[in-house]
Design a protein around this motif. Sequence first.
Motif, PDB file in Angstrom:
ATOM      1  N   ALA A  99      -3.140   0.908 -14.041  1.00  0.00           N
ATOM      2  CA  ALA A  99      -2.813  -0.228 -13.350  1.00  0.00           C
ATOM      3  C   ALA A  99      -3.706  -1.517 -13.637  1.00  0.00           C
ATOM      4  CB  ALA A  99      -3.060   0.368 -11.743  1.00  0.00           C
ATOM      5  N   LEU A 100      -4.936  -1.350 -14.261  1.00  0.00           N
ATOM      6  CA  LEU A 100      -5.719  -2.374 -14.659  1.00  0.00           C
ATOM      7  C   LEU A 100      -5.119  -3.054 -15.703  1.00  0.00           C
ATOM      8  CD1 LEU A 100      -9.442  -0.950 -13.983  1.00  0.00           C
ATOM      9  CD2 LEU A 100      -8.163  -2.212 -12.489  1.00  0.00           C
ATOM     10  N   GLU A 101      -4.675  -2.539 -16.513  1.00  0.00           N
ATOM     11  CA  GLU A 101      -4.007  -2.839 -17.895  1.00  0.00           C
ATOM     12  C   GLU A 101      -2.872  -4.211 -17.413  1.00  0.00           C
ATOM     13  OE1 GLU A 101      -3.883  -0.545 -21.644  1.00  0.00           O
ATOM     14  OE2 GLU A 101      -3.248   0.705 -19.830  1.00  0.00           O
ATOM     15  N   CYS A 102      -2.135  -3.905 -16.305  1.00  0.00           N
ATOM     16  CA  CYS A 102      -1.250  -4.680 -15.670  1.00  0.00           C
ATOM     17  C   CYS A 102      -1.654  -5.967 -14.976  1.00  0.00           C
ATOM     18  CB  CYS A 102      -0.401  -3.791 -14.809  1.00  0.00           C
ATOM     19  SG  CYS A 102       0.481  -2.405 -15.482  1.00  0.00           S
ATOM     20  N   CYS A 159       0.550  -1.416   5.078  1.00  0.00           N
ATOM     21  CA  CYS A 159       0.322  -3.023   5.082  1.00  0.00           C
ATOM     22  C   CYS A 159       0.487  -3.198   3.584  1.00  0.00           C
ATOM     23  CB  CYS A 159      -0.848  -3.216   5.554  1.00  0.00           C
ATOM     24  SG  CYS A 159      -0.572  -3.749   7.452  1.00  0.00           S
ATOM     25  N   LEU A 160      -0.170  -2.325   2.868  1.00  0.00           N
ATOM     26  CA  LEU A 160      -0.260  -2.509   1.372  1.00  0.00           C
ATOM     27  C   LEU A 160       1.178  -2.377   0.883  1.00  0.00           C
ATOM     28  CD1 LEU A 160      -3.510  -0.666   0.350  1.00  0.00           C
ATOM     29  CD2 LEU A 160      -2.841  -3.079   0.154  1.00  0.00           C
ATOM     30  N   SER A 163      -0.400  -0.430  -6.066  1.00  0.00           N
ATOM     31  CA  SER A 163       0.007  -1.975  -5.486  1.00  0.00           C
ATOM     32  C   SER A 163      -0.693  -2.990  -6.422  1.00  0.00           C
ATOM     33  CB  SER A 163      -0.585  -2.112  -4.086  1.00  0.00           C
ATOM     34  OG  SER A 163      -0.081  -1.098  -3.395  1.00  0.00           O
ATOM     35  N   LEU A 164      -1.434  -2.584  -7.279  1.00  0.00           N
ATOM     36  CA  LEU A 164      -2.303  -3.461  -8.097  1.00  0.00           C
ATOM     37  C   LEU A 164      -1.417  -4.387  -9.144  1.00  0.00           C
ATOM     38  CD1 LEU A 164      -5.877  -1.634  -9.062  1.00  0.00           C
ATOM     39  CD2 LEU A 164      -5.415  -3.753  -7.748  1.00  0.00           C
ATOM     40  N   PRO A 165      -0.528  -3.600  -9.676  1.00  0.00           N
ATOM     41  CA  PRO A 165       0.524  -4.622 -10.647  1.00  0.00           C
ATOM     42  C   PRO A 165       1.228  -5.971  -9.945  1.00  0.00           C
ATOM     43  CG  PRO A 165       0.652  -2.252 -11.299  1.00  0.00           C
ATOM     44  CD  PRO A 165      -0.301  -2.387  -9.844  1.00  0.00           C
ATOM     45  N   ALA A 166       1.225  -5.705  -8.840  1.00  0.00           N
ATOM     46  CA  ALA A 166       1.859  -6.850  -7.968  1.00  0.00           C
ATOM     47  C   ALA A 166       1.065  -8.052  -7.744  1.00  0.00           C
ATOM     48  CB  ALA A 166       2.499  -6.265  -6.671  1.00  0.00           C
ATOM     49  N   PHE A 167      -0.207  -7.979  -8.157  1.00  0.00           N
ATOM     50  CA  PHE A 167      -0.978  -9.078  -8.028  1.00  0.00           C
ATOM     51  C   PHE A 167      -1.412  -9.711  -9.279  1.00  0.00           C
ATOM     52  CE2 PHE A 167      -1.178  -6.362  -4.426  1.00  0.00           C
ATOM     53  CZ  PHE A 167      -1.094  -6.964  -3.302  1.00  0.00           C
ATOM     54  N   PRO A 168      -0.666 -10.496  -9.922  1.00  0.00           N
ATOM     55  CA  PRO A 168      -0.841 -10.778 -11.186  1.00  0.00           C
ATOM     56  C   PRO A 168      -2.091 -11.846 -11.559  1.00  0.00           C
ATOM     57  CG  PRO A 168       1.044 -11.925 -10.455  1.00  0.00           C
ATOM     58  CD  PRO A 168       0.750 -11.076  -9.523  1.00  0.00           C
TER      59      PRO A 168
END
Length: 544
Positions: free
Chosen positions: A161-164, A86-87, A137-142
């Motif tokens: 990823a947090l930097e994105c 799902c992610l 997956s984190l960078p896909a959620f701006p």
Amino acid sequence: MDLLTTEFSRIDLQFTPQLPTELWLMCLAYLPRRDIQQLISVSRQFHQICIEPLFEKLVTSSPSPADLANTPEPSHLLRSENASRCLKSLSSDPDAYHTRQAVRNWSFRGLQKRRPIRYSTHVSNAYTALADTFTSSLPAFPHLSVLQLSFMEVNNKLVGALECLPRLHTLALDNCEIRCTKSAPLPIATLSITQTFRASEPKPNTPSSPDRSHSTSSPITHILSPTHLERLTLDDNRLAPSAVSSFLFLPPFQRLTHLAILVPQTQGDAFFEFLGQCPQLRSLAFARHSSIAVPDRLPPEVVPHLEAYEGPLALAKVFAVDRHLKHARIHLAVTGYGGESVPVYEVLSGLAEFFGVAHNLQSLTICGAPPGLQVLRSITAYLPDLQMLDISLMYSDPAHGGSGGGGTQQTPLFFSAAERDEALRISALTGVEVDRSTGFPKDMPNTAHGIMSWLIVGKVSLPRNLREFSVRSPPRPSGTSEKMDVRKMLVRVSGLYSFLRRLCVGDRVWMWVGGGGSHGNVGHWDEYEGGLGQADGLVGSYYL
């Protein structure tokens, strides 16, 4: 839901755009999540409207140790595989673009890996893969702005990823291992690092006096940006020893206004030097396990704008002198750091000294107050303009009249016949049982009910302008009964304290409903179910 679907089927959906999206969102706020999930398939219009309330907050959680013990292993492997699938779909599917834009808050709980908990290799690898998928997956959620992580390893990949995430402003790390070596200060406003499962405190070799000849590296400094940070919570005894010293080598925390921190005993000097780098600090809270020495005085230029303090009584006076404290939450210690007993008279003396310098207090919370009347008498004498008072009593043995000078030890040795007659008159009006020879209430002031009895009879008083008052005590032994005529009590309290708007006695909460600045003929008290003073459901109303 059948009725809801039927009603919507009668609506000509071509007119729905006439309603602003904000109004639809207000309506959807009253629906359970299950209904919104069905409503999203009604039309394209409702699909766009329902995306935000459905996906504004995501929760991804690995099983707890209890779940793993009670559920077959294949079920957990299937669950982790479905979650990873799902992610991946949510983060990469072009049709899910608007869904990704709606995500604002994400809570992710990893697999708890602490002794003596052990998992099979298959389960551990499956949920490690889920954590890796989450990180990728984190960078896909701006539009993600709040991220809460539990039992995660904060490594270089996760920090990258947090930097994105350009809109991330709140990061909460609970029981996480910070092992990043990459220096990537995140421009976030709120950072919280807590440790629920507290380990034994490490013994750092960092000296009490800060040594500026070399920097003691802390992994926190790799992700922390002093120029952006506004709120910092650090309650992790694994990281606190090195973090406090490392803060001295960072630029000043010019925007930091709220600080909640665990300060080890060896870092006292470094901590007070660090406070000098926080010129805008307005709220300071010490974690329960903080144990630093008390300085004689703080320079006036250190935290000059401090308005709120939470912590031990030993430090309260230091932060009240030459500062305009408005809010205080005091934790009273009945034992010292070495386990020795602290005499109650020292606690009462320390409170009086603190009240003597904290003239501007508007709200006061005292945790672990010794039973008796001296605390209330000191508050009334020193803080006549107090507006909110919350007192939780420490445990006392009712069979011995309480500890710390409770009961007859704090009652006057001499009393007049007029005072006794007045107490008997009030007893007849309110139902409070009193000793007919002395006029003193029969309930000793070592419980919340006993304190109220003495207040009602008039043997102790509260600040006249008080708007909220709460008094709580540990549960009484089974078989004890505390009866109170609620309406008569509220009538008496309303007459004594006309500005009171909220009253909490034990687990019972009353709220005043009426206009005007004081209790008048129009108005009543509503009683709510309350656990620890939190009002829940309406129980009944009392009209004066």
